[in-house]
Design a protein around this motif. Structure first.
Motif, PDB file in Angstrom:
ATOM      1  N   VAL A 186      15.949   8.029  -9.101  1.00 20.30           N
ATOM      2  CA  VAL A 186      15.640   6.580  -8.941  1.00 20.30           C
ATOM      3  C   VAL A 186      14.120   6.442  -8.962  1.00 20.30           C
ATOM      4  CG1 VAL A 186      15.613   6.685  -6.278  1.00 20.30           C
ATOM      5  CG2 VAL A 186      16.204   4.598  -7.343  1.00 20.30           C
TER       6      VAL A 186
ATOM      7  N   VAL B 176       9.631  -1.534  -1.345  1.00 25.17           N
ATOM      8  CA  VAL B 176       9.122  -0.398  -1.318  1.00 25.17           C
ATOM      9  C   VAL B 176       8.271  -0.200  -0.139  1.00 25.17           C
ATOM     10  CG1 VAL B 176       8.249   1.840  -2.632  1.00 25.17           C
ATOM     11  CG2 VAL B 176       8.969  -0.160  -3.964  1.00 25.17           C
TER      12      VAL B 176
ATOM     13  N   ALA C 203      -6.512   0.807  -2.607  1.00 26.33           N
ATOM     14  CA  ALA C 203      -5.883   1.994  -3.370  1.00 26.33           C
ATOM     15  C   ALA C 203      -6.767   2.931  -3.876  1.00 26.33           C
ATOM     16  CB  ALA C 203      -5.206   1.134  -4.389  1.00 26.33           C
TER      17      ALA C 203
ATOM     18  N   PHE D 103      10.899   3.853   3.032  1.00 22.41           N
ATOM     19  CA  PHE D 103      12.133   2.981   3.233  1.00 22.41           C
ATOM     20  C   PHE D 103      12.019   2.118   1.895  1.00 22.41           C
ATOM     21  CE2 PHE D 103      14.899   0.932   6.782  1.00 22.41           C
ATOM     22  CZ  PHE D 103      15.563   0.113   5.770  1.00 22.41           C
TER      23      PHE D 103
ATOM     24  N   PHE E 231      -6.254   5.995  -1.846  1.00 22.12           N
ATOM     25  CA  PHE E 231      -4.892   6.795  -1.788  1.00 22.12           C
ATOM     26  C   PHE E 231      -5.056   8.072  -2.423  1.00 22.12           C
ATOM     27  CE2 PHE E 231      -0.620   7.445  -3.037  1.00 22.12           C
ATOM     28  CZ  PHE E 231       0.077   7.195  -1.688  1.00 22.12           C
TER      29      PHE E 231
ATOM     30  N   SER F  86       0.365   2.079  -9.867  1.00 21.82           N
ATOM     31  CA  SER F  86       0.728   3.264  -9.636  1.00 21.82           C
ATOM     32  C   SER F  86       2.124   3.684 -10.188  1.00 21.82           C
ATOM     33  CB  SER F  86      -0.017   3.825  -8.571  1.00 21.82           C
ATOM     34  OG  SER F  86       0.468   5.245  -8.064  1.00 21.82           O
ATOM     35  N   TYR F  87       2.946   3.167  -9.516  1.00 21.93           N
ATOM     36  CA  TYR F  87       4.300   3.644  -9.639  1.00 21.93           C
ATOM     37  C   TYR F  87       4.987   3.611 -11.081  1.00 21.93           C
ATOM     38  CZ  TYR F  87       4.484   3.292  -4.554  1.00 21.93           C
ATOM     39  OH  TYR F  87       4.217   3.191  -3.306  1.00 21.93           O
TER      40      TYR F  87
ATOM     41  N   VAL G 155       5.058  -3.682   4.596  1.00 22.71           N
ATOM     42  CA  VAL G 155       3.778  -3.601   4.798  1.00 22.71           C
ATOM     43  C   VAL G 155       2.671  -4.546   4.542  1.00 22.71           C
ATOM     44  CG1 VAL G 155       1.801  -1.943   4.806  1.00 22.71           C
ATOM     45  CG2 VAL G 155       4.152  -1.113   4.776  1.00 22.71           C
TER      46      VAL G 155
ATOM     47  N   ILE H 146       4.753  12.842  -6.298  1.00 25.01           N
ATOM     48  CA  ILE H 146       3.488  13.309  -5.609  1.00 25.01           C
ATOM     49  C   ILE H 146       3.549  13.132  -4.265  1.00 25.01           C
ATOM     50  CG2 ILE H 146       2.343  11.283  -6.740  1.00 25.01           C
ATOM     51  CD1 ILE H 146       0.584  14.547  -5.320  1.00 25.01           C
ATOM     52  N   VAL H 147       4.113  11.979  -3.654  1.00 25.81           N
ATOM     53  CA  VAL H 147       4.203  11.708  -2.275  1.00 25.81           C
ATOM     54  C   VAL H 147       5.802  11.211  -2.187  1.00 25.81           C
ATOM     55  CG1 VAL H 147       1.953  10.879  -1.344  1.00 25.81           C
ATOM     56  CG2 VAL H 147       3.430   9.276  -2.704  1.00 25.81           C
ATOM     57  N   HIS H 148       6.392  11.392  -1.150  1.00 25.93           N
ATOM     58  CA  HIS H 148       7.708  11.058  -0.876  1.00 25.93           C
ATOM     59  C   HIS H 148       8.504  11.870  -1.656  1.00 25.93           C
ATOM     60  CE1 HIS H 148       6.862   7.162   1.455  1.00 25.93           C
ATOM     61  NE2 HIS H 148       5.679   7.175   0.956  1.00 25.93           N
TER      62      HIS H 148
HETATM   63 FE1  HDD Z   1       3.613   4.560  -2.367  1.00 32.75          FE
HETATM   64  C1  HDD Z   1       6.117   6.651  -3.583  1.00 32.75           C
HETATM   65  C2  HDD Z   1       5.698   3.553  -0.179  1.00 32.75           C
HETATM   66  C3  HDD Z   1       0.874   3.041  -0.903  1.00 32.75           C
HETATM   67  C4  HDD Z   1       1.572   5.533  -4.965  1.00 32.75           C
HETATM   68  N1  HDD Z   1       5.555   4.934  -1.761  1.00 32.75           N
HETATM   69  C5  HDD Z   1       6.502   5.748  -2.639  1.00 32.75           C
HETATM   70  C6  HDD Z   1       7.592   5.933  -2.020  1.00 32.75           C
HETATM   71  C7  HDD Z   1       7.708   4.974  -0.689  1.00 32.75           C
HETATM   72  C8  HDD Z   1       6.188   4.352  -0.744  1.00 32.75           C
HETATM   73  C9  HDD Z   1       8.669   4.480   0.097  1.00 32.75           C
HETATM   74  C10 HDD Z   1       9.014   6.464  -2.378  1.00 32.75           C
HETATM   75  C11 HDD Z   1       9.731   5.696  -3.310  1.00 32.75           C
HETATM   76  C12 HDD Z   1      11.133   6.462  -3.644  1.00 32.75           C
HETATM   77  O1  HDD Z   1      12.000   6.692  -2.716  1.00 32.75           O
HETATM   78  O2  HDD Z   1      11.238   6.908  -4.799  1.00 32.75           O
HETATM   79  N2  HDD Z   1       3.580   3.685  -0.692  1.00 32.75           N
HETATM   80  C13 HDD Z   1       4.298   3.256   0.052  1.00 32.75           C
HETATM   81  C14 HDD Z   1       3.738   2.328   1.047  1.00 32.75           C
HETATM   82  C15 HDD Z   1       2.467   2.141   0.707  1.00 32.75           C
HETATM   83  C16 HDD Z   1       2.308   3.121  -0.399  1.00 32.75           C
HETATM   84  C17 HDD Z   1       4.671   1.680   2.257  1.00 32.75           C
HETATM   85  C18 HDD Z   1       1.444   1.133   1.407  1.00 32.75           C
HETATM   86  C19 HDD Z   1       1.565   0.204   2.142  1.00 32.75           C
HETATM   87  N3  HDD Z   1       1.518   4.375  -2.814  1.00 32.75           N
HETATM   88  C20 HDD Z   1       0.710   3.516  -2.043  1.00 32.75           C
HETATM   89  C21 HDD Z   1      -0.515   3.546  -2.932  1.00 32.75           C
HETATM   90  C22 HDD Z   1      -0.173   4.324  -4.034  1.00 32.75           C
HETATM   91  C23 HDD Z   1       0.899   4.712  -4.130  1.00 32.75           C
HETATM   92  C24 HDD Z   1      -1.597   2.911  -2.299  1.00 32.75           C
HETATM   93  C25 HDD Z   1      -1.156   4.435  -5.163  1.00 32.75           C
HETATM   94  C26 HDD Z   1      -2.178   3.725  -5.474  1.00 32.75           C
HETATM   95  N4  HDD Z   1       3.749   6.017  -3.859  1.00 32.75           N
HETATM   96  C27 HDD Z   1       2.831   5.999  -4.929  1.00 32.75           C
HETATM   97  C28 HDD Z   1       3.347   6.869  -6.170  1.00 32.75           C
HETATM   98  C29 HDD Z   1       4.798   7.093  -5.716  1.00 32.75           C
HETATM   99  C30 HDD Z   1       4.961   6.471  -4.169  1.00 32.75           C
HETATM  100  C31 HDD Z   1       2.521   8.102  -6.615  1.00 32.75           C
HETATM  101  C32 HDD Z   1       5.138   8.734  -5.944  1.00 32.75           C
HETATM  102  C33 HDD Z   1       6.600   8.853  -6.621  1.00 32.75           C
HETATM  103  C34 HDD Z   1       6.874   7.360  -6.822  1.00 32.75           C
HETATM  104  O3  HDD Z   1       5.879   6.598  -6.713  1.00 32.75           O
HETATM  105  O4  HDD Z   1       7.711   7.145  -7.437  1.00 32.75           O
HETATM  106  O5  HDD Z   1       3.368   6.025  -7.266  1.00 32.75           O
END
Ligand code: HDD
Length: 700
Positions: free
Chosen positions: A343, A153, A165, A139, A168, A368-369, A228, A80-82
């Motif tokens: 991954v 992460v 969160a 990164f 988000f 979340s992850y 972070v 959903i992101v990244h």
């Molecule tokens: Fe996130 C992916 C980094 C806040 C929920 N996030 C994701 C990835 C990175 C980050 C690098 C890609 C990992 C990959 O390469 O597979 N995210 C961050 C950083 C954050 C951050 C540095 C704040 C400091 N993220 C954040 C919040 C939430 C999420 C607050 C939800 C509450 N992020 C996700 C996710 C993702 C994700 C939806 C999407 C795909 C995945 O996890 O594997 O769970």
């Protein structure tokens, strides 16, 4: 059955058209056979089963159906992101034992290498979007340690848009393409993003970073990385300290300029992915140092902000970074889908010696992850996918589920048990992971801490820590993005926020937008912004390492180009550990002065100067007539100049420089002898000629 109306089939004896031998590969004795997924050897991979050579395809064709069915299901839900990312394998090795601050096993022995898989990503765009939008870069690093996987992460920016969160999904919905129209893809320059941001003062610090050069990096090999959040390091004796993680590329950081980013996105949407891949293939392995800022618990209270607030950073000038070791990425993935796509990073994957803080953004991420991987990777067994599986033994009583790949034996899948076989997994109070016993008190409450309320001081600190060109880029980026917002009151509200960050910035952006500053909306900060001491270490230009290492030079050659100069330049770039690519008007090659036919890497139109950090034009007088009339050649030079690059040129190339409107300066160097090449290389190591910029481009 063939339709009666169709023309008659050719006679059965007619020979089928001959394909070149290599397109029709049939196994010879001893070679592997092409088979179905169930192992049945396939005799013909070119034709479906039909009733007659021109007849209908038969439902019976289970080989066709299996092949198409698998193809139909080749895509999995994208992140959903990244969603767009590039990955690589490598290792991490500590410089010395960090036992004084953490018991984490992979940080104890300088002789020990720990395998890693890193993935870099953009945030907003889909998996097929371009590499160079203005965006934060993810990164993420998975360390396959002997105590299980540790996933760091992070992002290439040390702060985040939001503090909790809970917000988000809102910030992501705002930045992603607008749901009714399905655009813009991979861009924050639209109304919904700025609508949300203008109503979210806590984002202002992050906005300064996201509008800075950090968001358009030259290469993934040159980005810094940050954990972070505040984490904990805990020693074997149970001593806990707060830490902030930092990754620093050993070849330094650099960015492109915005006009270049736009052009690269068209010329090579895979610019970053290709760059990472090619650097690793040629043995120029990207490296980062991993460091931590260590904060004693007692020190935390003395800081002028709350360590649990992810919109704040600690300047290195206040708490320096202690470098722990180095990561080297030395192997490209064997398969992009199997590894980079599958991954699954989870911030909740930690190891003994590392702990979480109560940062509410981090706490939400811990949920979340894992949750997202369940749907993205189709169930609870994604840890068995090779790129995700720990390299150390793992065992527990979890069983079955979708995509189960292991055959668990025996009748006992629980504990305690008197009948489990010897060696059945048991908990381990001594070496097992223990949560740091932090005292928690407080009433259940949905409320933001007052210690999180200062939203402008660090935004100001960041802006004022930038060099003048970097400040201009921030103003330009804000003007560019806000100009895409058709709702005037959103722009006015943003101008109101900018006034609390820096009055000059507010004025510059207002001027660039053509809006009176007095129209800025009134914004009442919860806490009045303070002037904090600038932190020069936040500037990229300020710490430019002045090197060509890991950079790429482009040499435009024509027929008759001086062979001696070409050889001397190639040797000079090699000495500086820079990659070199040749560009010629035609891909068939150019014949240099000694009669050698030199094969280029690109033709002119396929190898624009935006691909290179510095450029050289080695042309003959005879070639000028054609080149000065060739838009690809003129743009090549005009862009190199406009993107502030150091340009070396053979004196014969002057007409092309003139046609491109180049005004000779300290960064344009005539190559009229061996000494001149030395001078050119020294100048090129200095990077872009920022002093050229104000005469070429206004803010906006
Ligand atoms: Fe996130 C992916 C980094 C806040 C929920 N996030 C994701 C990835 C990175 C980050 C690098 C890609 C990992 C990959 O390469 O597979 N995210 C961050 C950083 C954050 C951050 C540095 C704040 C400091 N993220 C954040 C919040 C939430 C999420 C607050 C939800 C509450 N992020 C996700 C996710 C993702 C994700 C939806 C999407 C795909 C995945 O996890 O594997 O769970």
């Amino acid at each position: 059955m063939a339709s009666k109306k169709s023309p008659p089939s050719p006679p059965a004896a007619a020979p089928s058209p001959k394909l070149p031998a290599e397109t029709h590969q049939t196994a010879v004795e001893g070679e592997q056979h092409l088979t179905t997924n169930h192992g049945l050897p396939i005799s013909d991979n070119q034709n479906s089963l039909k009733s007659g050579v021109r007849g209908a395809v038969l439902l019976e064709d289970f080989i066709l159906r299996e092949k198409i069915t698998h193809f139909d299901h080749e895509r999995i839900p994208e992140r959903i992101v990244h969603a767009r990312g590039s990955g690589a394998h490598g290792f991490f090795q500590p410089y010395e034992s960090a036992a004084d601050i953490t018991e984490a096993g992979f940080l104890q022995d300088p002789k020990k290498k720990t395998e890693v898989f890193a993935r870099f990503s953009t945030v907003a765009g889909g998996a097929g979007s371009v590499d160079l939008p203005r965006d934060v870069r993810g990164f993420a690093v998975k360390f396959y340690t002997e105590q299980g996987n540790f996933d760091l992460v992070g992002n290439n920016i040390p702060v985040f848009f939001i503090q909790d969160a809970m917000k988000f999904p809102d910030v992501i919905h705002a930045v992603k393409m607008e749901p009714d129209r399905g655009f813009p893809q991979a861009a924050s320059a639209h109304a919904t993003f700025w609508d949300f941001i203008s109503l979210t003062p806590e984002s202002m610090h992050m906005i300064m970073w996201a509008m800075s050069d950090r968001a358009i990096p030259r290469s993934l090999r040159m980005i810094e990385g940050f954990g972070v959040h505040t984490f904990r390091f805990i020693t074997a004796e149970g001593m806990s300290r707060f830490v902030k993680f930092h990754w620093r590329p050993t070849i330094g950081s650099a960015a492109v300029v915005w006009d270049e980013a736009i052009k690269i996105s068209g010329a090579d949407p895979d610019f970053h992915r290709r760059d990472l891949w090619e650097a690793i293939e040629r043995g120029d392995f990207p490296e980062w140092e991993l460091g931590v800022q260590v904060i004693e618990e007692s020190q935390a209270a003395e800081l002028d902000f709350d360590l649990l607030d992810p919109t704040k950073l600690i300047p290195e000038e206040i708490i320096p970074i202690r470098m722990l070791g180095k990561m080297v990425l030395n192997r490209n993935p064997d398969n992009h889908f199997a590894e980079t796509e599958q991954v699954a990073y989870c911030p909740s994957h930690i190891v003994p010696g590392i702990g979480f803080s109560d940062d509410p953004l981090l706490q939400g991420r811990l949920f979340s992850y894992l949750d997202t991987q369940l749907s993205r990777l189709g169930g609870p067994n994604f840890h068995q996918i090779p790129v995700n599986a720990p390299r150390c033994p793992f065992a527990n009583n979890q069983r079955d589920g979708l995509r189960q790949m292991q055959v668990h034996k025996g009748r006992v899948a629980y504990e305690p048990s008197q009948i489990s076989p010897p060696g059945a997994p048991r908990e381990c109070p001594v070496h097992g992971f223990r949560t740091h016993p932090e005292t928690e008190t407080g009433e259940k409450i949905r409320k933001r801490s007052e210690t999180f309320a200062d939203h402008y001081s660090q935004a100001r600190l960041f802006f004022r820590s930038m060099t003048p060109p970097e400040q201009n880029h921030i103003a330009s980026a804000l003007a560019f993005e806000l100009a895409k917002v058709e709702v005037v009151k959103i722009r006015e509200l943003m101008l109101g926020h900018l006034g609390h960050i820096d009055a000059d910035l507010q004025q510059t952006v207002a001027d660039a937008l053509g809006m009176p500053v007095k129209n800025s909306a009134k914004v009442q900060p919860a806490v009045s912004p303070r002037d904090l001491a600038p932190s020069p270490s936040l500037s990229l230009i300020g710490k430019d390492p002045h090197t060509l290492k890991g950079r790429k030079a482009g040499i435009l050659i024509t027929d008759g180009a001086d062979a001696g100069q070409l050889a001397a330049l190639q040797a000079a770039f090699k000495k500086e550990k820079a990659a070199v690519e040749l560009i010629a008007p035609k891909i068939g090659g150019a014949t240099t002065s000694d009669g050698t036919l030199v094969e280029p890497h690109h033709s002119l139109s396929g190898g624009p100067s935006v691909f290179f950090d510095t450029v050289v034009i080695l042309a003959s007088e005879a070639a000028m007539g054609d080149l000065v009339r060739e838009a690809a050649a003129v743009n090549w030079v005009r862009d190199a100049f406009g993107h502030l690059k150091v340009i070396g040129y053979s004196p014969e190339a002057v007409p092309l420089l003139e046609a491109a409107g180049v005004e000779l300066d300290d960064g344009t160097i005539a190559l009229d002898g061996a000494k001149a090449i030395k001078g050119y290389v020294t100048t090129a190591k200095g990077g872009r000629r920022w002093e050229r910029e104000p005469s070429l481009r206004s803010i906006g």
